[in-house]
Design an enzyme around this catalytic site. Structure first.
Site, PDB file in Angstrom:
ATOM      1  N   SER A   1       0.810  -1.220   0.000  1.00  0.00           N
ATOM      2  CA  SER A   1       0.000   0.000   0.000  1.00  0.00           C
ATOM      3  C   SER A   1       0.841   1.268   0.000  1.00  0.00           C
ATOM      4  O   SER A   1       0.390   2.312  -0.476  1.00  0.00           O
ATOM      5  CB  SER A   1      -0.938  -0.001   1.208  1.00  0.00           C
ATOM      6  OG  SER A   1      -0.215  -0.166   2.413  1.00  0.00           O
TER       7      SER A   1
ATOM      8  N   ASP B   1      -2.397   6.433  10.803  1.00  0.00           N
ATOM      9  CA  ASP B   1      -2.042   5.042  11.099  1.00  0.00           C
ATOM     10  C   ASP B   1      -0.543   4.829  11.254  1.00  0.00           C
ATOM     11  O   ASP B   1      -0.091   3.759  11.646  1.00  0.00           O
ATOM     12  CB  ASP B   1      -2.594   4.094  10.031  1.00  0.00           C
ATOM     13  CG  ASP B   1      -2.099   4.408   8.625  1.00  0.00           C
ATOM     14  OD1 ASP B   1      -0.933   4.815   8.465  1.00  0.00           O
ATOM     15  OD2 ASP B   1      -2.876   4.237   7.676  1.00  0.00           O
TER      16      ASP B   1
ATOM     17  N   HIS C   1       0.813   4.716   6.202  1.00  0.00           N
ATOM     18  CA  HIS C   1       0.508   5.284   4.900  1.00  0.00           C
ATOM     19  C   HIS C   1       0.899   6.760   4.862  1.00  0.00           C
ATOM     20  O   HIS C   1       1.002   7.417   5.898  1.00  0.00           O
ATOM     21  CB  HIS C   1      -0.966   5.071   4.578  1.00  0.00           C
ATOM     22  CG  HIS C   1      -1.317   3.617   4.513  1.00  0.00           C
ATOM     23  ND1 HIS C   1      -1.954   2.961   5.539  1.00  0.00           N
ATOM     24  CD2 HIS C   1      -1.078   2.682   3.558  1.00  0.00           C
ATOM     25  CE1 HIS C   1      -2.102   1.681   5.212  1.00  0.00           C
ATOM     26  NE2 HIS C   1      -1.579   1.492   4.025  1.00  0.00           N
TER      27      HIS C   1
END
Length: 604
Positions: free
Chosen positions: A459, A581, A584
């Site tokens: 990601s 988080d 990211h």
């Protein structure tokens, strides 16, 4: 039994303070784990402790009622459970719903769905359907912890009916115990089977069918060790054995709280079952009326916490979710944890005193305006400020403020045909306008047409994909959310086997989502032959971060064609690089990581 069914008086089972002490240990483990996983990596095992306690206590209560009266009044049992559990949950849902509307309105649709699932006690199945990972904290989900209450409530609904049926049809109780043991083995086998097929943590962790094993072990203990039949003064040698086994089991359980983590796979292959058996030994010792370990667990501090364990469990995760959403995960200041703990204690105590206790004692009468528990003015404030917006949330009146957060995020970034890239539209959220100047335009000023690297990642690679492609138009990028290193080998064999020459450049950004072995890493690296390989290490607030970075650094030292891109060092102290988080990337983080990769590529 010489009794007249339905008329013999039911004698209330004795209070066992040792169970409250064990509840305190369980809830403290869970809270510490949710505050910071690295403080107590196996704290989530406290949930299984609660499951075993619930199975044991509920079965003991039902068996005693049956022994005393010859019947089990199912309606009365269910009403008692609802009075005990539902009011506090409803208040939590109202507060969380209103707080989400006021503070996190983008999440109102998701939270509304979670609220509806919680009301009907199906949260666990809802999260399975949505493929939610319990151990993943990248999303704002303040009600995710209610999955365990859903399992318990489902158990409370169906188990008493099954127990009554078996008691009426099978006279030998040891046979009933064997039936429940058999079902627990089936549940264990189901967990092992499902996990072996696809390694799906969510399905086996949240599933009522796969977690039933733990509850049923508590049920079996109630048949073998009913608290209402234990002798007050057994022989000293018996007490010594009980204390010794209970103490040793408790020590091992606490050690497991520190040793096990959310990457420990063997817990799905019988681990939960074995850990629950340890809990059985602890329960057997703390419920005995004459053991010294029961006295230790009955100390006032543990009992005080244990009596409030339900409220503490309800409120801690919601509080932590809201507070931590304003900070980057993994870079949370110490004082924030004091805020978490303080707010949890306040909300839990208010819930215990003014919600749990009144409704447990008076039921619906606790809502009486003349009740002494809650003054009339406070009651009016609660109704106006919580109930009204709560109902409006449920009917979707505020959906316009919410966003489909999951849908907004790209799940992959894949460029395989260079010509097609010129037709791709840059996402709006990558363009920041300060005055009348676009940062996107500034960023695109340097274009490198002389390099053709292959980039494969997870990601984080998705995050930088657009930006990197704009700077290196001839690059080939393959990023996918949730990708792990061990999943990449088949991908490379199928699609990228041509990248083997010494002139080729390959960037691998993997490790965000989990650990891997030296062999798995070497097998992947060997696929690229003599190509120059660049390994991007990771910054992820998870227990496996250090090992992932160590393995990547070791590979760079061992192999002459491998270079380490030290993203961990570059991002140290830069909370502005990250989304809440802690993994990211925000816009500045995208530019920083892209810069690190480009510096490495340009050196060769």
């Amino acid at each position: 039994m010489n009794k007249t069914k339905g008329f013999t008086k039911y004698k209330k089972m004795r209070y066992m303070p040792g169970l409250d002490g064990l509840r305190a240990i369980a809830v403290l483990g869970i809270i510490i784990y949710h505050l910071n996983k690295q403080w107590l990596t196996g704290g989530f095992l406290g949930v299984d402790t609660f499951f075993v306690i619930s199975g044991y206590l509920i079965t003991s209560l039902l068996l005693k009622e049956y022994d005393d009266t010859g019947i089990i009044k199912l309606k009365s049992f269910w009403i008692r459970r609802l009075k005990r559990l539902l009011p506090a949950v409803i208040v939590l849902l109202m507060v969380v719903g209103t707080a989400t509307l006021l503070l996190k309105s983008d999440n109102i649709i998701r939270v509304k769905h979670d609220i509806i699932a919680a009301i009907f006690y199906v949260s666990n199945w809802w999260y399975i359907a949505k493929d939610v990972n319990y151990f993943e904290q990248f999303s704002f989900m303040p009600l995710k912890h209610l999955w365990s209450l859903a399992i318990e409530e489902q158990f409370y609904i169906f188990f008493p009916v099954i127990l009554v049926t078996l008691l009426l049809t099978i006279k030998k109780r040891y046979k009933i115990g064997f039936i429940f043991w058999g079902v627990s083995i089936i549940s264990l086998g189901l967990m092992m089977f499902i996990y072996s097929i696809n390694g799906d943590h969510s399905r086996v962790y949240f599933g009522t069918d796969t977690r039933l094993q733990t509850l049923l072990l508590g049920v079996i203990l109630a048949f073998l060790w009913p608290p209402f039949k234990l002798k007050n003064d057994p022989p000293k040698v018996v007490k010594y054995v009980i204390d010794s086994i209970g103490s040793l089991s408790f020590i091992v359980l606490i050690l497991l709280f520190f040793i096990i983590n959310d990457e420990t796979n063997w817990i799905y292959d019988g681990g939960f079952y074995l850990i629950s058996i340890l809990t059985l030994f602890i329960i057997a010792s703390v419920v005995h009326p004459s053991t010294w370990i029961a006295k230790i667990f009955s100390n006032p501090v543990l009992v005080f916490i244990g009596k409030r364990s339900y409220s503490l469990y309800l409120w801690h995760f919601a509080v932590i979710s809201f507070v931590h959403s304003y900070y980057v995960d993994g870079q949370i200041p110490v004082y924030v944890y004091f805020i978490d703990i303080s707010l949890t204690i306040i909300f839990a105590e208010l819930s215990y005193r003014f919600i749990e206790t009144p409704f447990r004692k008076e039921g619906i009468k606790a809502l009486n305006w003349r009740s002494s528990y809650i003054p009339q003015f406070i009651r009016m404030v609660i109704v106006v400020t919580l109930l009204i917006p709560f109902m409006l949330i449920l009917v979707g009146a505020f959906n316009k403020y919410g966003k489909d957060i999951i849908g907004e995020k790209a799940n992959s970034f894949d460029t395989t045909i260079e010509d097609n890239y010129s037709m791709r539209i840059a996402p709006i959220d990558n363009i920041h306008i300060d005055g009348l100047v676009s940062e996107k335009k500034k960023e695109s000023s340097d274009v490198y047409n002389n390099i053709k690297p292959l980039l494969i990642g997870d990601s984080v690679m998705v995050d930088i994909g657009e930006s990197f492609k704009s700077s290196v138009p001839k690059s080939r990028i393959d990023g996918k959310v949730g990708r792990q290193l061990y999943q990449t080998l088949p991908l490379v064999k199928a699609n990228y086997s041509q990248y083997k020459k010494s002139s080729d450049q390959v960037v691998l950004e993997l490790g965000t989502n989990g650990d891997f072995t030296v062999k798995q890493l070497d097998d992947l690296l060997n696929q690229f032959g003599k190509a120059k390989i660049y390994l991007v290490n990771t910054r992820v607030p998870r227990i496996y971060e250090a090992n992932v970075n160590r393995l990547l650094a070791d590979a760079a030292k061992r192999k002459s064609n491998v270079t380490l891109i030290d993203w961990y060092k570059r991002s140290q102290g830069h909370s502005e690089y990250f989304a809440p988080d802690g993994v990211h990337l925000e816009y500045k983080g995208v530019l920083a990581l892209k810069d690190e990769i480009l510096k490495a590529l340009k050196k060769k």
